[in-house]
Design an enzyme around this catalytic site. Structure first.
Site, PDB file in Angstrom:
ATOM      1  N   HIS A  54     -57.782  -0.309 -37.611  1.00 20.05           N
ATOM      2  CA  HIS A  54     -59.071   0.151 -37.431  1.00 20.05           C
ATOM      3  C   HIS A  54     -59.743  -0.505 -38.704  1.00 20.05           C
ATOM      4  CE1 HIS A  54     -59.319   0.898 -32.907  1.00 20.05           C
ATOM      5  NE2 HIS A  54     -58.462  -0.655 -33.301  1.00 20.05           N
ATOM      6  N   GLU A  56     -62.105   1.932 -40.004  1.00 21.42           N
ATOM      7  CA  GLU A  56     -62.326   3.009 -40.221  1.00 21.42           C
ATOM      8  C   GLU A  56     -60.772   3.992 -40.347  1.00 21.42           C
ATOM      9  OE1 GLU A  56     -64.526   2.347 -36.356  1.00 21.42           O
ATOM     10  OE2 GLU A  56     -62.888   1.798 -37.357  1.00 21.42           O
ATOM     11  N   CYS A  84     -64.425   3.775 -31.820  1.00 23.41           N
ATOM     12  CA  CYS A  84     -63.872   4.523 -30.708  1.00 23.41           C
ATOM     13  C   CYS A  84     -62.731   5.213 -30.741  1.00 23.41           C
ATOM     14  CB  CYS A  84     -62.280   3.376 -30.654  1.00 23.41           C
ATOM     15  SG  CYS A  84     -60.505   3.552 -31.837  1.00 23.41           S
ATOM     16  N   CYS A  87     -60.813   6.532 -33.700  1.00 21.99           N
ATOM     17  CA  CYS A  87     -61.345   6.365 -34.308  1.00 21.99           C
ATOM     18  C   CYS A  87     -61.905   7.702 -35.022  1.00 21.99           C
ATOM     19  CB  CYS A  87     -62.324   5.540 -35.201  1.00 21.99           C
ATOM     20  SG  CYS A  87     -60.615   3.810 -35.417  1.00 21.99           S
TER      21      CYS A  87
END
Length: 151
Positions: A54, A56, A84, A87
């Protein structure tokens, strides 16, 4: 520094680049206390065949590498979509000082939606949270991306 944040604009550019690669358009930027961009990334889960890639996570990894430390005390993280749960946990573990995010994510968010990671007793660090920064642009990127997939 909020609605027209230059750092959120960089995150939005990363999100656009992710969309162009066929990734869900999410971008993230890690910024030092003095305003220096330490790292920036867009989603790369498909490209890297890595469910943890992801935006992040990639940006946090790069910033930690740049600083030579697993802790990012004093840094800001700008991300185009509500993080999410995975993260959000990484943000807490990295000790990010401030989290700025654009669009809310009712389906998969982990900050204001769903599990609300930062509200759990097991969460040892909670960043300051500012939501809605660049939300209109973030939502537009996401809607356009998913509309294209539905065609």
């Amino acid at each position: 520094m909020f609605p027209d944040s230059p750092h959120m604009q960089i995150a939005l550019q990363e999100a656009q680049s992710a969309a162009e690669r066929g990734e869900v358009p999410v971008g993230a930027v890690v910024v030092s206390a003095d305003g220096q961009v330490l790292a920036q990334a867009g989603n790369r889960t498909r490209e890297l065949h890595d469910p943890t890639a992801h935006a992040e996570i990639l940006a946090l990894r790069a910033a930690c590498g740049a600083l030579g430390n697993e802790r990012l005390a004093g840094v800001d993280l700008y991300v185009t979509l509500e993080p999410c749960p995975m993260c959000a946990a990484a943000i807490a573990n990295a000790r990010v000082a401030r989290l700025y995010y654009g669009a809310s994510d009712p389906k998969s968010g982990g900050v204001e939606q769903g599990p609300r990671v930062f509200s759990h007793a097991q969460c040892h660090h909670v960043p300051e949270i500012y939501e809605g920064i660049g939300a209109v642009q973030s939502e537009a990127l996401l809607k356009a991306f998913f509309a294209t997939l539905r065609k």
